[in-house]
Design an enzyme around this catalytic site. Structure first.
Site, PDB file in Angstrom:
ATOM      1  N   ARG A 190      19.804  16.087 -41.432  1.00  0.00           N
ATOM      2  CA  ARG A 190      18.598  16.797 -41.030  1.00  0.00           C
ATOM      3  C   ARG A 190      17.948  16.099 -39.836  1.00  0.00           C
ATOM      4  NH1 ARG A 190      14.032  19.453 -44.489  1.00  0.00           N
ATOM      5  NH2 ARG A 190      15.593  19.371 -46.108  1.00  0.00           N
ATOM      6  N   THR A 194      13.201  18.287 -35.644  1.00  0.00           N
ATOM      7  CA  THR A 194      13.209  19.745 -35.865  1.00  0.00           C
ATOM      8  C   THR A 194      13.314  20.082 -37.358  1.00  0.00           C
ATOM      9  OG1 THR A 194      15.612  19.908 -35.774  1.00  0.00           O
ATOM     10  CG2 THR A 194      14.432  20.118 -33.685  1.00  0.00           C
ATOM     11  N   ASP A 236      19.102  13.924 -57.640  1.00  0.00           N
ATOM     12  CA  ASP A 236      19.959  13.934 -56.443  1.00  0.00           C
ATOM     13  C   ASP A 236      21.418  13.986 -56.876  1.00  0.00           C
ATOM     14  OD1 ASP A 236      21.673  12.868 -54.284  1.00  0.00           O
ATOM     15  OD2 ASP A 236      19.768  12.694 -53.223  1.00  0.00           O
ATOM     16  N   ASP A 264      23.741  11.173 -55.399  1.00  0.00           N
ATOM     17  CA  ASP A 264      23.513   9.857 -56.023  1.00  0.00           C
ATOM     18  C   ASP A 264      24.064   9.820 -57.436  1.00  0.00           C
ATOM     19  OD1 ASP A 264      22.356   8.688 -53.853  1.00  0.00           O
ATOM     20  OD2 ASP A 264      20.285   9.006 -54.488  1.00  0.00           O
TER      21      ASP A 264
HETATM   22  N1  URA Z   1      19.795  18.067 -53.337  1.00  0.00           N
HETATM   23  C1  URA Z   1      19.951  17.460 -54.534  1.00  0.00           C
HETATM   24  O1  URA Z   1      20.893  16.711 -54.749  1.00  0.00           O
HETATM   25  N2  URA Z   1      19.021  17.707 -55.480  1.00  0.00           N
HETATM   26  C2  URA Z   1      17.982  18.538 -55.309  1.00  0.00           C
HETATM   27  O2  URA Z   1      17.191  18.712 -56.223  1.00  0.00           O
HETATM   28  C3  URA Z   1      17.850  19.155 -54.047  1.00  0.00           C
HETATM   29  C4  URA Z   1      18.779  18.913 -53.082  1.00  0.00           C
END
Ligand code: URA
Length: 222
Positions: free
Chosen positions: A117, A121, A213, A216
C-alpha cells in the site's frame, strides 16, 4: 451486492457472490477464527478449507465423454475436458490456500502477485508479478484468505486482465461488506466465492469479527 439470497449449486448465492455454507467449511472456519488456534493447526485448516472450497468452485468445469474398458465391459465415461487453470495467490497470505487447491487440480499453474500500500495515496502498488505465459488460454482462481477493503483483490485482478486473462474467479475465506462491494463494482464479471461474510472493517482495516492477521497467523510472524 444483491440482497435476495437464492440457492445455486448447493451454495447460497447473492447475485454472483457464492457463500459456502457447507458444515465442514463452517466448522473449520470457526477454529481458524479462535485466537487460541496455533500456527500449525491454523495452516492445516486453511489448507483444508481451500480444498473444500475448490471442490465447490470447480463444479462447472467442462467434461468430455470418452470410451473406456472396465475389466468386464466397454462403456462411455466422463473426463475433464482439459481446461487450463491457473491459481494466483495474493502475497503473502494467499500462499496458504494454494496447496489445498492443488490437491484437487494438481496440473494448475501458479502465478503470484505481490502488492503494497503506497503510504501517500493508500492505493495498492504491484511489487511482484509472475504469471503463466499462456495467460490468455487459462481460467484463473485468485486467492486471498481475507477480503478487507478489496484494494488488493481489485488490483490483482487488474494485473491479470491487463495481461490478457479473460475468465477469473476470486476465492477468499472471510469477506467484509466493504471489500465485496469494491470488488463487485470494479470487476462485475468476476464470480466471488467466500466462506463467510463478516460484519465490518474496524478503523485499522481488520475484519470484525474476522480472525486477525491471516498472514501472521499462517506464518507465525507478528
Ligand atoms: N487482512 C487480514 O489478514 N486480516 C484482516 O482482518 C484484514 C485484512
Amino acid at each position: 451486492m444483491q440482497e435476495n439470497l437464492k440457492s445455486k449449486k448447493g451454495l447460497f448465492s447473492m447475485g454472483k457472490v457464492y457463500v459456502f455454507d457447507h458444515p465442514l467449511i463452517q466448522h473449520k472456519l470457526t477454529y481458524i477464527r479462535k485466537k487460541e488456534t496455533g500456527t500449525k493447526e491454523f495452516r492445516e485448516l486453511v489448507d483444508e478449507i481451500a480444498t473444500l472450497m475448490a471442490f465447490e468452485a470447480t463444479r462447472d468445469l467442462p467434461l468430455d465423454e470418452i470410451e473406456i474398458e472396465t475389466p468386464v465391459a466397454k462403456t462411455k465415461a466422463k473426463v475433464l475436458s482439459g481446461k487450463k487453470l491457473g491459481i494466483v495467490p495474493i502475497l503473502r497470505a494467499g500462499m496458504g490456500m494454494v496447496d489445498g487447491i492443488l490437491k484437487l487440480i494438481p496440473a494448475a499453474k501458479v502465478g503470484h502477485v505481490g502488492l503494497y500500500r503506497d503510504p501517500e495515496t493508500l492505493k495498492p502498488v504491484e511489487y511482484y508479478v509472475k504469471f503463466p505465459s499462456d495467460i490468455e488460454d487459462r481460467d484463473f482462481i485468485v486467492v486471498d484468505p481475507m477480503l478487507a477493503t478489496g484494494g488488493s483483490a481489485v488490483e490483482a485482478i487488474n494485473s491479470l486482465k491487463k495481461r490478457g486473462a479473460k475468465h477469473i474467479i476470486f476465492m477468499c475465506l472471510i469477506a467484509a461488506p466493504e471489500g465485496l462491494k469494491a470488488l463487485e463494482e470494479a470487476h462485475p464479471d468476476v464470480d466471488i466465492y467466500i466462506a463467510a461474510l463478516d460484519e465490518r472493517l474496524n478503523e485499522k482495516g481488520y475484519i470484525i469479527p474476522g480472525l486477525g492477521d491471516a498472514g501472521d497467523r499462517l506464518f507465525g510472524t507478528k
